[in-house]
Motif scaffolding. Structure first.
Motif, PDB file in Angstrom:
ATOM      1  N   PRO A 195       0.684  -1.264  -0.006  1.00 28.26           N
ATOM      2  CA  PRO A 195      -0.078   0.054   0.018  1.00 28.26           C
ATOM      3  C   PRO A 195       0.752   1.468   0.092  1.00 28.26           C
ATOM      4  CG  PRO A 195      -0.887  -1.607   1.559  1.00 28.26           C
ATOM      5  CD  PRO A 195       0.465  -2.267   1.131  1.00 28.26           C
ATOM      6  N   ALA A 196       2.139   1.207   0.299  1.00 28.49           N
ATOM      7  CA  ALA A 196       2.877   2.511   0.423  1.00 28.49           C
ATOM      8  C   ALA A 196       3.058   3.078  -0.794  1.00 28.49           C
ATOM      9  CB  ALA A 196       4.257   2.177   1.148  1.00 28.49           C
ATOM     10  N   TYR A 197       3.124   2.216  -1.867  1.00 28.25           N
ATOM     11  CA  TYR A 197       3.267   2.597  -3.175  1.00 28.25           C
ATOM     12  C   TYR A 197       1.938   2.867  -3.960  1.00 28.25           C
ATOM     13  CZ  TYR A 197       7.922   0.381  -3.016  1.00 28.25           C
ATOM     14  OH  TYR A 197       9.316   0.349  -2.990  1.00 28.25           O
ATOM     15  N   ASN A 198       0.858   3.095  -3.468  1.00 30.26           N
ATOM     16  CA  ASN A 198      -0.522   3.297  -3.907  1.00 30.26           C
ATOM     17  C   ASN A 198      -0.482   4.851  -4.162  1.00 30.26           C
ATOM     18  OD1 ASN A 198      -1.363   0.834  -3.592  1.00 30.26           O
ATOM     19  ND2 ASN A 198      -2.616   1.192  -2.146  1.00 30.26           N
ATOM     20  N   ARG A 199      -1.057   5.402  -5.183  1.00 27.39           N
ATOM     21  CA  ARG A 199      -1.034   6.842  -5.621  1.00 27.39           C
ATOM     22  C   ARG A 199      -2.256   6.992  -6.661  1.00 27.39           C
ATOM     23  NH1 ARG A 199       3.599   8.416  -9.822  1.00 27.39           N
ATOM     24  NH2 ARG A 199       3.343   6.742 -11.239  1.00 27.39           N
ATOM     25  N   ASN A 200      -2.779   8.179  -6.370  1.00 22.64           N
ATOM     26  CA  ASN A 200      -3.740   8.723  -7.412  1.00 22.64           C
ATOM     27  C   ASN A 200      -3.080  10.175  -7.845  1.00 22.64           C
ATOM     28  OD1 ASN A 200      -6.059   7.090  -7.328  1.00 22.64           O
ATOM     29  ND2 ASN A 200      -5.935   7.403  -5.252  1.00 22.64           N
ATOM     30  N   LEU A 201      -3.178  10.178  -9.225  1.00 19.50           N
ATOM     31  CA  LEU A 201      -2.158  11.239  -9.600  1.00 19.50           C
ATOM     32  C   LEU A 201      -3.146  11.761 -11.052  1.00 19.50           C
ATOM     33  CD1 LEU A 201       0.526  12.820 -10.024  1.00 19.50           C
ATOM     34  CD2 LEU A 201       1.128  11.072 -11.868  1.00 19.50           C
ATOM     35  N   THR A 202      -3.227  13.061 -10.932  1.00 15.30           N
ATOM     36  CA  THR A 202      -3.443  13.983 -12.235  1.00 15.30           C
ATOM     37  C   THR A 202      -2.467  14.576 -12.793  1.00 15.30           C
ATOM     38  OG1 THR A 202      -5.690  13.746 -11.428  1.00 15.30           O
ATOM     39  CG2 THR A 202      -5.311  15.340 -13.192  1.00 15.30           C
ATOM     40  N   MET A 203      -2.087  14.663 -13.976  1.00 17.92           N
ATOM     41  CA  MET A 203      -1.000  15.430 -14.436  1.00 17.92           C
ATOM     42  C   MET A 203      -1.538  16.031 -15.936  1.00 17.92           C
ATOM     43  SD  MET A 203       2.683  14.522 -16.261  1.00 17.92           S
ATOM     44  CE  MET A 203       3.617  14.526 -14.525  1.00 17.92           C
ATOM     45  N   ASP A 204      -1.484  17.285 -15.885  1.00 17.87           N
ATOM     46  CA  ASP A 204      -1.585  17.958 -17.132  1.00 17.87           C
ATOM     47  C   ASP A 204      -0.219  17.982 -18.102  1.00 17.87           C
ATOM     48  OD1 ASP A 204      -1.620  20.247 -19.077  1.00 17.87           O
ATOM     49  OD2 ASP A 204      -3.334  20.787 -18.069  1.00 17.87           O
ATOM     50  N   LEU A 205      -0.341  17.330 -19.445  1.00 20.80           N
ATOM     51  CA  LEU A 205       0.808  17.172 -20.105  1.00 20.80           C
ATOM     52  C   LEU A 205       1.282  18.425 -20.613  1.00 20.80           C
ATOM     53  CD1 LEU A 205      -0.485  13.967 -22.017  1.00 20.80           C
ATOM     54  CD2 LEU A 205       1.049  14.001 -20.172  1.00 20.80           C
ATOM     55  N   TYR A 206       0.507  19.387 -20.742  1.00 19.69           N
ATOM     56  CA  TYR A 206       0.993  20.870 -21.345  1.00 19.69           C
ATOM     57  C   TYR A 206       1.573  21.632 -20.232  1.00 19.69           C
ATOM     58  CZ  TYR A 206      -0.642  19.397 -25.770  1.00 19.69           C
ATOM     59  OH  TYR A 206      -0.868  18.805 -26.917  1.00 19.69           O
ATOM     60  N   THR A 207       1.206  21.600 -18.934  1.00 19.23           N
ATOM     61  CA  THR A 207       1.838  22.535 -18.187  1.00 19.23           C
ATOM     62  C   THR A 207       2.649  21.892 -17.127  1.00 19.23           C
ATOM     63  OG1 THR A 207      -0.122  22.107 -16.116  1.00 19.23           O
ATOM     64  CG2 THR A 207      -0.732  23.910 -17.982  1.00 19.23           C
ATOM     65  N   GLY A 208       2.414  20.512 -17.040  1.00 17.35           N
ATOM     66  CA  GLY A 208       3.513  19.702 -16.101  1.00 17.35           C
ATOM     67  C   GLY A 208       2.740  19.680 -14.707  1.00 17.35           C
ATOM     68  N   GLN A 209       1.621  20.455 -14.363  1.00 14.25           N
ATOM     69  CA  GLN A 209       1.082  20.333 -13.164  1.00 14.25           C
ATOM     70  C   GLN A 209       0.523  18.838 -12.602  1.00 14.25           C
ATOM     71  OE1 GLN A 209      -1.589  23.685 -13.088  1.00 14.25           O
ATOM     72  NE2 GLN A 209      -0.719  24.572 -11.186  1.00 14.25           N
ATOM     73  N   ALA A 210       0.874  18.433 -11.624  1.00 12.01           N
ATOM     74  CA  ALA A 210       0.455  17.059 -10.902  1.00 12.01           C
ATOM     75  C   ALA A 210      -0.074  17.546  -9.697  1.00 12.01           C
ATOM     76  CB  ALA A 210       1.745  16.271 -10.910  1.00 12.01           C
TER      77      ALA A 210
END
Length: 142
Positions: free
Chosen positions: A127-142
């Motif tokens: 579970p320590a490796y679990n993640r939810n991520l949203t990344m904008d490919l154009y701005t790089g914001q995650a």
């Protein structure tokens, strides 16, 4: 792949050739190791793979750059890194990391795309490796 700057053929070529010069450690079943101790730093095989991709396979300069810097954080990119490659670079690094999670840790990954944003839900046996991520490919914001 319909987004400007996302070239499927370039991404496929980078995926095929990016670990061409990766050196695998000699391990036997049951060995428990720290990956940071047994694998060389990623940028070394990335540079060697890029040199082979360029010199032997004559891949395009864009693909060579994606390969060369796939283990560099965005802050570590050289100033001359072409801005038009950033969306593909971000996507490629994301996919490369998820591939490792799937093959090495047995992660289950769900990816959804909404315009320029990629949503990732990663569920790992540890579970320590679990993640939810949203990344904008154009701005790089995650």
């Amino acid at each position: 792949m319909e987004l400007p700057g996302m070239e499927k053929n370039s991404l496929v070529a980078a995926a095929i050739f990016h670990d061409l010069a990766k050196v695998q450690p000699v391990l036997k079943p049951g060995d428990v190791v720290n990956p940071r101790e047994v694998f060389e730093p990623g940028h070394l095989h990335a540079f060697r793979s890029a040199a082979l991709a360029e010199g032997i396979y004559r891949l395009s300069p864009d693909v060579v750059l994606l390969i060369k810097y796939h283990h560099h954080s965005e802050e570590e990119l050289p100033p001359e890194f072409p801005p038009h490659l950033l969306p593909m670079y971000r996507f490629f690094r994301l996919i490369d990391g998820l591939s490792a999670a799937i093959t090495r840790r047995g992660a289950r990954v769900k990816i959804t795309v909404e315009a320029t944003k990629v949503h990732v839900a990663e569920n790992n046996p540890v579970p320590a490796y679990n993640r939810n991520l949203t990344m904008d490919l154009y701005t790089g914001q995650a």
